[in-house]
Design a protein around this motif. Structure first.
Motif: not given
Length: 386
Positions: A359-366, A153-156, A344-346
């Motif tokens: 994105v940082i939270q998604a990295i940590q969850n991964m 859902p994000f770009l730049d 979920r991100w939105l």
């Protein structure tokens, strides 16, 4: 016996703060099993074809664990979820192999619109005419798999208005790819594209789903679903795969499920009508994913993607249960209930988090998920190798 299944996994590398950094040249030189994409910021690995879902689960995670350990050794690098350059730098192309002429063509023709990540799901089907029938069915239903997997859902650093920005910007080529009526039709069409230059090679067929094999278009052995955004949750990925496999078993049991046979549209224009509906459905799903209102290929009725998936789920549940993989299919219900990753991100963004924090939270969850799966792998490894 189940169908053979394998994955092509494209994934970004970058910092723990979510900035995407290209190191694919180092990865490919140091680790077996990884290949370069035209831009160095993503890298690909391919799982061996397997029948059993439990084995597939660990074959999905094992290369990621190896890659993550290597990234830590060369710097403060990690794996970054998402299927677009979420936090920035979509203006520049970072060539992974400047001497590769095909990469030069891609960069000059498409630019950074191809610098995305995704999951390609391959399902083994050796009968070429059955494969063409499967291609036709999954081609018209491919938007449903995008709806389940949307994660861009994000770009730049900005919200784009799309759940799958990747599918919005990714070049589909050639422009008009038919619902191949037979293997002979597929061969003739491919030869014509190569002769005309609309395809640079047999791989240069970038659509939602395609027949595949070691000597395309002549020797084929699998269906490749290419529409899915990157699904970093292996459990969710296996659920999407289980839905696809169950649908294919349903088609094997009932060949009349072929869109060229069952659709209500006029026989004279059926193929064109189906492709027009499918193209519109893909565009709508890229914007709204599970909440998209679509048109059903069988009768043209309007139906929300979420409800259409639920209908298919109910149809194939018993098939998956009889085949022994309903356990892996069941997480589809969680995706329908809680939303895909883009949704979920939105939701988090609406609650006040910026794209970087998400994105940082998604990295940590991964990372946490992989730690848990690695522990399970160590416990189950003796059984998996028998």
């Amino acid at each position: 016996m189940l169908l053979l299944k394998g994955f092509e996994v494209e994934i970004y590398t970058g910092t723990t703060q979510g900035d995407i950094v290209g190191v694919s040249d180092k990865i490919v030189a140091a680790l077996d099993g990884f290949t370069q994409e035209p831009d160095s910021r993503n890298v690909e690995y391919i799982t061996a074809p397997l029948y059993k879902y439990k084995q597939l689960l660990f074959e999905l995670v094992r290369p990621r664990l190896e890659l993550r350990k290597y990234l830590k050794r060369i710097g403060n690098y990690t794996l970054v979820p998402g299927s677009t350059l979420s936090l920035g730098n979509s203006e520049s192309f970072y060539r992974s192999d400047p001497s590769n002429s095909y990469h030069t063509y891609i960069e000059q023709t498409y630019g950074t619109n191809v610098v995305t990540t995704s999951i390609h799901i391959n399902i083994g089907i050796s009968d070429p005419e059955l494969l063409m029938r499967a291609y036709r069915l999954i081609r018209v239903e491919a938007p449903l798999y995008l709806a389940l997997s949307a994660s861009s859902p994000f770009l730049d650093g900005c919200v784009t208005g799309y759940h799958s920005t990747r599918w919005k910007i990714f070049p589909k080529t050639p422009n008009n790819v038919p619902l191949f009526e037979s293997h002979a039709h597929y061969i003739k069409w491919t030869e014509d594209q190569l002769a005309d230059g609309t395809m640079q090679n047999v791989r240069h067929l970038w659509i939602s789903v395609r027949p595949n094999g070691n000597c395309r278009p002549y020797n084929l052995n699998r269906l490749e679903l290419r529409i899915c955004d990157l699904i970093v949750d292996p459990i969710a990925l296996l659920a999407v795969t289980a839905l696809l496999e169950a649908r294919l078993w349903q088609l094997i049991d009932d060949p009349s499920l072929d869109p060229l046979e069952r659709s209500i549209f006029s026989t004279a224009t059926r193929s064109e009508d189906l492709l027009a509906i499918t193209s519109a459905n893909e565009a709508t799903v890229s914007c709204q994913s599970l909440d998209a209102e679509l048109r059903h290929w069988q009768d043209g009725r309007k139906i929300f993607a979420r409800n259409w998936i639920e209908e298919i789920y109910q149809e194939v549940w018993l098939i998956a249960k009889k085949k022994g993989f309903s356990f892996f299919l069941s997480p589809i219900q969680k995706i329908l209930r809680e939303g895909n990753e883009a949704q979920r991100w939105l939701k988090m963004h609406k609650q006040g988090l910026d794209s970087r924090s998400i994105v940082i939270q998604a990295i940590q969850n991964m990372v946490q998920q992989e730690i848990e799966l690695e522990e399970r792998y160590c416990q189950l490894k003796p059984a998996l190798t028998r």
